[in-house]
Design an enzyme around this catalytic site. Sequence first.
Site, PDB file in Angstrom:
ATOM      1  N   HIS A 234      -6.350  -2.180   9.236  1.00 51.83           N
ATOM      2  CA  HIS A 234      -5.668  -3.456   9.035  1.00 51.83           C
ATOM      3  C   HIS A 234      -5.830  -4.386  10.225  1.00 51.83           C
ATOM      4  O   HIS A 234      -5.034  -4.339  11.173  1.00 51.83           O
ATOM      5  CB  HIS A 234      -4.180  -3.211   8.780  1.00 51.83           C
ATOM      6  CG  HIS A 234      -3.890  -2.566   7.470  1.00 51.83           C
ATOM      7  ND1 HIS A 234      -3.596  -3.288   6.328  1.00 51.83           N
ATOM      8  CD2 HIS A 234      -3.871  -1.269   7.104  1.00 51.83           C
ATOM      9  CE1 HIS A 234      -3.396  -2.456   5.316  1.00 51.83           C
ATOM     10  NE2 HIS A 234      -3.564  -1.229   5.769  1.00 51.83           N
TER      11      HIS A 234
ATOM     12  N   SER B 254       0.821  -1.214   0.000  1.00 44.13           N
ATOM     13  CA  SER B 254       0.000   0.000   0.000  1.00 44.13           C
ATOM     14  C   SER B 254       0.853   1.261   0.000  1.00 44.13           C
ATOM     15  O   SER B 254       0.361   2.346  -0.317  1.00 44.13           O
ATOM     16  CB  SER B 254      -0.923   0.019   1.226  1.00 44.13           C
ATOM     17  OG  SER B 254      -1.836  -1.050   1.189  1.00 44.13           O
TER      18      SER B 254
ATOM     19  N   CYS C 262      -9.263  -1.865   3.937  1.00 48.44           N
ATOM     20  CA  CYS C 262      -8.510  -0.745   3.373  1.00 48.44           C
ATOM     21  C   CYS C 262      -9.011  -0.390   1.968  1.00 48.44           C
ATOM     22  O   CYS C 262     -10.098   0.138   1.824  1.00 48.44           O
ATOM     23  CB  CYS C 262      -7.012  -1.063   3.403  1.00 48.44           C
ATOM     24  SG  CYS C 262      -5.952   0.397   3.330  1.00 48.44           S
ATOM     25  N   PHE C 263      -8.249  -0.682   0.924  1.00 49.50           N
ATOM     26  CA  PHE C 263      -8.701  -0.420  -0.446  1.00 49.50           C
ATOM     27  C   PHE C 263     -10.012  -1.166  -0.712  1.00 49.50           C
ATOM     28  O   PHE C 263     -10.909  -0.655  -1.382  1.00 49.50           O
ATOM     29  CB  PHE C 263      -7.618  -0.877  -1.428  1.00 49.50           C
ATOM     30  CG  PHE C 263      -7.685  -0.223  -2.783  1.00 49.50           C
ATOM     31  CD1 PHE C 263      -7.428   1.132  -2.934  1.00 49.50           C
ATOM     32  CD2 PHE C 263      -7.973  -0.956  -3.914  1.00 49.50           C
ATOM     33  CE1 PHE C 263      -7.475   1.744  -4.187  1.00 49.50           C
ATOM     34  CE2 PHE C 263      -8.019  -0.366  -5.167  1.00 49.50           C
ATOM     35  CZ  PHE C 263      -7.766   0.994  -5.307  1.00 49.50           C
TER      36      PHE C 263
ATOM     37  N   GLY D  40      -2.943   3.563  -4.324  1.00 48.78           N
ATOM     38  CA  GLY D  40      -3.588   4.296  -5.409  1.00 48.78           C
ATOM     39  C   GLY D  40      -4.934   4.894  -5.038  1.00 48.78           C
ATOM     40  O   GLY D  40      -5.415   4.789  -3.905  1.00 48.78           O
TER      41      GLY D  40
ATOM     42  N   GLY E 205      -4.769   7.024   2.482  1.00 51.55           N
ATOM     43  CA  GLY E 205      -4.803   8.449   2.190  1.00 51.55           C
ATOM     44  C   GLY E 205      -6.112   8.892   1.581  1.00 51.55           C
ATOM     45  O   GLY E 205      -6.312  10.082   1.334  1.00 51.55           O
ATOM     46  N   PHE E 206      -7.012   7.922   1.310  1.00 57.48           N
ATOM     47  CA  PHE E 206      -8.339   8.219   0.770  1.00 57.48           C
ATOM     48  C   PHE E 206      -9.392   7.697   1.737  1.00 57.48           C
ATOM     49  O   PHE E 206      -9.110   6.815   2.555  1.00 57.48           O
ATOM     50  CB  PHE E 206      -8.526   7.562  -0.604  1.00 57.48           C
ATOM     51  CG  PHE E 206      -7.633   8.129  -1.676  1.00 57.48           C
ATOM     52  CD1 PHE E 206      -8.080   9.149  -2.508  1.00 57.48           C
ATOM     53  CD2 PHE E 206      -6.352   7.644  -1.854  1.00 57.48           C
ATOM     54  CE1 PHE E 206      -7.261   9.677  -3.493  1.00 57.48           C
ATOM     55  CE2 PHE E 206      -5.516   8.168  -2.834  1.00 57.48           C
ATOM     56  CZ  PHE E 206      -5.975   9.183  -3.657  1.00 57.48           C
TER      57      PHE E 206
ATOM     58  N   GLY F 268      -4.392  -1.962  -0.646  1.00 63.01           N
ATOM     59  CA  GLY F 268      -3.615  -1.677  -1.843  1.00 63.01           C
ATOM     60  C   GLY F 268      -3.412  -0.189  -2.040  1.00 63.01           C
ATOM     61  O   GLY F 268      -4.053   0.635  -1.379  1.00 63.01           O
TER      62      GLY F 268
ATOM     63  N   GLN G  63     -12.930   0.824   0.515  1.00 62.93           N
ATOM     64  CA  GLN G  63     -13.265   1.916  -0.391  1.00 62.93           C
ATOM     65  C   GLN G  63     -14.004   1.398  -1.627  1.00 62.93           C
ATOM     66  O   GLN G  63     -14.932   2.050  -2.132  1.00 62.93           O
ATOM     67  CB  GLN G  63     -11.995   2.653  -0.790  1.00 62.93           C
ATOM     68  CG  GLN G  63     -11.321   3.360   0.380  1.00 62.93           C
ATOM     69  CD  GLN G  63      -9.862   3.673   0.137  1.00 62.93           C
ATOM     70  OE1 GLN G  63      -9.312   3.360  -0.915  1.00 62.93           O
ATOM     71  NE2 GLN G  63      -9.202   4.284   1.109  1.00 62.93           N
TER      72      GLN G  63
ATOM     73  N   ASN H 290      -3.214   2.548   7.140  1.00 65.70           N
ATOM     74  CA  ASN H 290      -2.394   3.081   6.056  1.00 65.70           C
ATOM     75  C   ASN H 290      -3.312   3.449   4.908  1.00 65.70           C
ATOM     76  O   ASN H 290      -3.537   2.659   3.991  1.00 65.70           O
ATOM     77  CB  ASN H 290      -1.349   2.056   5.593  1.00 65.70           C
ATOM     78  CG  ASN H 290      -0.591   2.540   4.366  1.00 65.70           C
ATOM     79  OD1 ASN H 290      -0.620   3.723   4.044  1.00 65.70           O
ATOM     80  ND2 ASN H 290       0.074   1.633   3.682  1.00 65.70           N
TER      81      ASN H 290
ATOM     82  N   GLU I 256      -5.064  -7.381  10.212  1.00 63.56           N
ATOM     83  CA  GLU I 256      -3.987  -8.379  10.131  1.00 63.56           C
ATOM     84  C   GLU I 256      -2.656  -7.830  10.625  1.00 63.56           C
ATOM     85  O   GLU I 256      -1.617  -8.453  10.412  1.00 63.56           O
ATOM     86  CB  GLU I 256      -3.839  -8.869   8.685  1.00 63.56           C
ATOM     87  CG  GLU I 256      -2.981  -8.011   7.766  1.00 63.56           C
ATOM     88  CD  GLU I 256      -3.492  -6.606   7.530  1.00 63.56           C
ATOM     89  OE1 GLU I 256      -2.697  -5.746   7.118  1.00 63.56           O
ATOM     90  OE2 GLU I 256      -4.677  -6.351   7.753  1.00 63.56           O
TER      91      GLU I 256
END
Length: 369
Positions: A343, A41, A251-252, A225, A295-296, A223, A255, A293, A345
């Site tokens: 996270h 990530s 996380c990703f 981006g 940023g979006f 992940g 989203q 972790n 994990e």
Amino acid sequence: MVLEDGRTFTGDAYGALGETVGEAVFCTGMTGYQETLTDPSYHRQVVVMTAPHIGNTGVNEQDMESRKIWVSGFVVRDPAIRPSNWRSQGDLGEALDQQGVVGISGVDTRALTRHLRDRGSMRVGVFSGEAAQGTPTELLNRVLEAPKMSGSALAAEVSTEAAYVVPAVGEKRFTVAALDLGIKGMTPALLSKRGVEVHVLPASSTFADLTAMNPDGVFFSNGPGDPATADAEVALLREVLGNSIPFFGICFGNQLLGRAVGLETYKLAFGHRGINQPVLDRLTNKVEVTSHNHGFALAWPTELSESITSDFGGVSVSHVALNDNVVEGLSLDDRPAFSVQYHPEAAAGPRDAEYLFDRFIDLMEAHSA
């Protein structure tokens, strides 16, 4: 070290000599730097460690979360002179050098972190050796030429090229298809420990690929981006939801679940990164200290306590960040699906959120009954 707004920091070369450009972000974890470095990530990000002393425990093979170090650059204040830990198999600075990661040490990371906190994450360049010989204007121009994180589709760059299987430990209870958008090794390990056979699939996988092994559940990983670029992955997830296959995303993946039910995403000013982020689980009313972790984040269109209606029924906010009320989890009322932004994990700790894997097991168990 040159930030895109022109602020400059000088220090000593750390790791490989050369030039690197990426998004400057700060991580507040006081431990677990190797997990941070090998977290996919962090691809295309220059990580600033807020803890002043880094590298004391060295590096080892067991703490690798993926096949390599993914950060674009590494910024520390006070690197260890030598590692001193019974698990150490090497020196951090040497590991960075061997993998071509350009870093800088001796930087006032407190001043740098305050700058990023006030101005927001931004592009940065780290230059050492011959690469540092340009004028300040030339170095700044190299930074400004780099792509921004907003609008960047990066999951395919860190995903596995070929599918692989992590077998269940002990008696096999379930089969899960895990879409690798930047997965960390601890994720399939914790599922495997619970009797799950995990089929880790490339980010480009189709619905037919996911269902080929007749999975009891589908998992979308963390992940890098901008989630606004992940149209193919969102379309895939909509097929999963449409077929009522139990789903868990982190996380990703959180989203993308948000986008699949009609939510928008936005870029946080400086994101959440570290292992000390307090989150409220609204289902149990308990507070967890968690590893982050991202940023979006997801934009919730109404009060966090209010549900919304989607193509797949009702959607509720299940988890909330207590520092800034950012949406940290979703739960679907009418489909077997949920997700969290952080996270569970976390190999370096904390362990507060590991129960979410058990919640996924319970979801698959209830669906198969």
